[in-house]
Design an enzyme around this catalytic site. Structure first.
Site, PDB file in Angstrom:
ATOM      1  CD  GLU A 131      20.875  25.444  26.945  1.00  0.00           C
ATOM      2  OE1 GLU A 131      19.793  26.023  26.852  1.00  0.00           O
ATOM      3  OE2 GLU A 131      21.965  26.035  26.861  1.00  0.00           O
ATOM      4  CB  VAL A 134      26.706  26.283  23.272  1.00  0.00           C
ATOM      5  CG1 VAL A 134      27.509  27.540  23.549  1.00  0.00           C
ATOM      6  CG2 VAL A 134      26.498  26.104  21.778  1.00  0.00           C
ATOM      7  N   GLY A 189      42.794  13.312  30.810  1.00  0.00           N
ATOM      8  CA  GLY A 189      41.663  12.975  29.938  1.00  0.00           C
ATOM      9  C   GLY A 189      40.861  14.199  29.521  1.00  0.00           C
ATOM     10  CD  GLU A 192      36.531  17.196  22.494  1.00  0.00           C
ATOM     11  OE1 GLU A 192      36.102  16.199  21.882  1.00  0.00           O
ATOM     12  OE2 GLU A 192      35.849  17.815  23.328  1.00  0.00           O
ATOM     13  CG  ASP A 203      35.038  22.332  21.641  1.00  0.00           C
ATOM     14  OD1 ASP A 203      34.138  21.497  21.500  1.00  0.00           O
ATOM     15  OD2 ASP A 203      35.139  23.067  22.643  1.00  0.00           O
ATOM     16  CE  LYS A 207      31.954  23.683  23.234  1.00  0.00           C
ATOM     17  NZ  LYS A 207      32.977  23.477  24.262  1.00  0.00           N
TER      18      LYS A 207
HETATM   19  N1  HSE Z   1      36.545  19.744  25.002  1.00  0.00           N
HETATM   20  C1  HSE Z   1      35.591  20.705  25.419  1.00  0.00           C
HETATM   21  C2  HSE Z   1      36.194  21.577  26.517  1.00  0.00           C
HETATM   22  C3  HSE Z   1      34.295  20.117  25.921  1.00  0.00           C
HETATM   23  O1  HSE Z   1      37.316  21.354  26.921  1.00  0.00           O
HETATM   24  O2  HSE Z   1      35.520  22.497  26.936  1.00  0.00           O
HETATM   25  C4  HSE Z   1      33.434  19.657  24.804  1.00  0.00           C
HETATM   26  O3  HSE Z   1      33.099  20.689  23.930  1.00  0.00           O
END
Ligand code: HSE
Length: 428
Positions: A131, A134, A189, A192, A203, A207
């Protein structure tokens, strides 16, 4: 009295720390809900010496996550390290081989190896749940696998990378260029360690591929996701799109069409007054469409300590209760081999170009579009001080191929300056 469920947590970064905090803070609440106590046996991270502002004294420490995964006093292995290869993969495989259930926040690992891992776990009667992988705290896996289990899913859409949505909405609200806001996101921050995972759409593509597997009963096929990041989106596009009533989003869309499974994670225009269009900052939104239920919109925090740990605990409590769902909503061995759609479904497109300000320039562009069977829905030319006339065109539904052909023919007209921009408009 039931035996406690004993956790081993691999990774004590933002998410791991969040999980430890919830287990410590809500021990009694979790026990009431799960019907048994949930305890941490052991933890593992790269550096034991690091100050984490957590009391870990009651837990065994392992330097090696594989050793943690094999411990006799661990029933459930929680992988919150990240990375599609290396220690995360080794430790997850070790946990499955040792007969443990697994809860993972690792979208990259599952997007690349989810099928093999799920088959291996399910062959032994164990479960892998994800869970947290995503859309962070949004319970979208549960929504698909449980809440909407009676529906044929028509389409899954979403803004699933908060960093990209932060960058795009901040560019618009502050009127700042991409590079400046990217740097700001780095300072805050948000990015990634490899920023391309965020701004390159990878990323979010991971998902989307996981949601598509559940939604359409197909093996995860991340390699078939059409990916395009947000790096080429200019403040001009954001402003011009807004003038035409749209917002630009890094939007994921997965749908099963007559031509096969379509998976895209690309910049798209969406109507400014739609829920997706109104999504601001680092928030995520997932839109699910089922044949019986219609459209469901889920919105919430897609990252961060509390939201992601909340999602991990949802899976942990399920397993503690004895709820043993298949990783992808049906046994992994029954998932179909997906056939990737070779072309995306037709859609309207937004075109932006600069034309030389001479008689007949617009007519030449309209002729090229007409030759390619592209019909113009709306058009706007802006007042201008110099010799380039900025022109926006919204087309009726057409194919990406027709748009590409038209774009390739525009330089030969001799009236288009610079590189025209074409962005798909998604009906949401
Ligand atoms: N780096 C991702 C985001 C969070 O900015 O949504 C982790 O998947």
């Amino acid at each position: 009295m039931s035996q406690p469920l004993k956790l081993g947590i691999a990774g004590l970064g933002t998410v791991g720390r969040g999980v430890v905090k919830i287990v410590q803070k809500h021990a009694d609440l979790l026990e009431k809900r799960a019907g048994r106590r949930i305890v941490i046996s052991a933890v593992s991270a790269r550096s034991r010496a690091k100050n984490r502002d957590l009391d870990l004294s009651a837990y065994a420490w392992e330097d090696d996550p594989v050793a943690l995964a094999r411990r006799k006093d661990v029933d459930l292995f929680i992988e919150v390290m990240g990375g599609s290869e290396g220690p995360a993969k080794d430790a997850t495989e070790a946990a499955i081989a040792a007969g443990k259930d697994v809860v993972s926040a690792n979208k990259a690992l599952l997007a690349h190896h989810g099928q093999a891992l799920a088959e291996a776990a399910e062959a032994k009667g164990h479960v892998i749940r994800f869970e947290a992988a995503v859309a962070g705290g949004i319970p979208v896996i549960k929504a698909l696998t449980e809440g909407l289990a009676g529906n044929e899913i028509r389409r899954v859409m979403g803004v699933m990378n908060g960093t990209c949505n932060y960058i795009l909405t901040r560019m618009e609200s502050a009127g700042l260029p991409y590079e400046t806001v990217f740097e700001e996101a780095r300072q805050l921050g948000y990015l990634e360690a490899d920023p391309n995972l965020d701004v390159g759409g990878i990323d979010a593509g991971h998902k989307l591929s996981l949601l598509a597997a559940i939604a359409f009963g197909t093996k995860v096929s991340f390699d078939a996701v059409e990916l395009e990041g947000i790096g080429r989106i200019s403040i001009d596009d954001i402003r011009r799109a807004a003038d035409m009533g749209y917002k630009i989003k890094l939007l994921g869309v997965a749908q099963m069409t007559g031509r096969g499974l379509e998976q895209r994670m690309t910049p798209c225009l969406v109507p400014a007054d739609s829920p997706l269009g109104q999504l601001q900052g680092g928030t995520n939104m997932v839109v699910l469409e089922g044949d019986s239920v219609g459209q469901i919109v889920l919105r919430g925090a897609g990252a961060g300590e509390g939201p992601t740990a909340s999602a991990i605990l949802a899976d942990v409590i399920d397993i503690a209760r004895g709820t043993r769902l298949s990783t992808f909503g049906q046994p992994a061995a029954t998932l179909a081999e997906p056939v990737a759609a070779k072309a995306t479904a037709p859609a309207p497109y937004y075109l932006r170009m600069a034309l030389t300000d001479k008689p007949g320039a617009l007519a030449k562009v309209a002729t090229v579009l007409g030759d390619e069977g592209i019909s113009i829905d709306r058009m706007r030319q802006y007042g201008h001080a110099d010799s380039d006339a900025p022109v926006l065109i919204v087309t009726h539904k057409t194919t990406r191929d027709a748009v590409n052909h038209a774009l390739s023919r525009l330089p030969a007209t001799g009236v288009v300056l610079g590189e025209p921009v074409a962005i798909r408009i998604e009906s949401v």
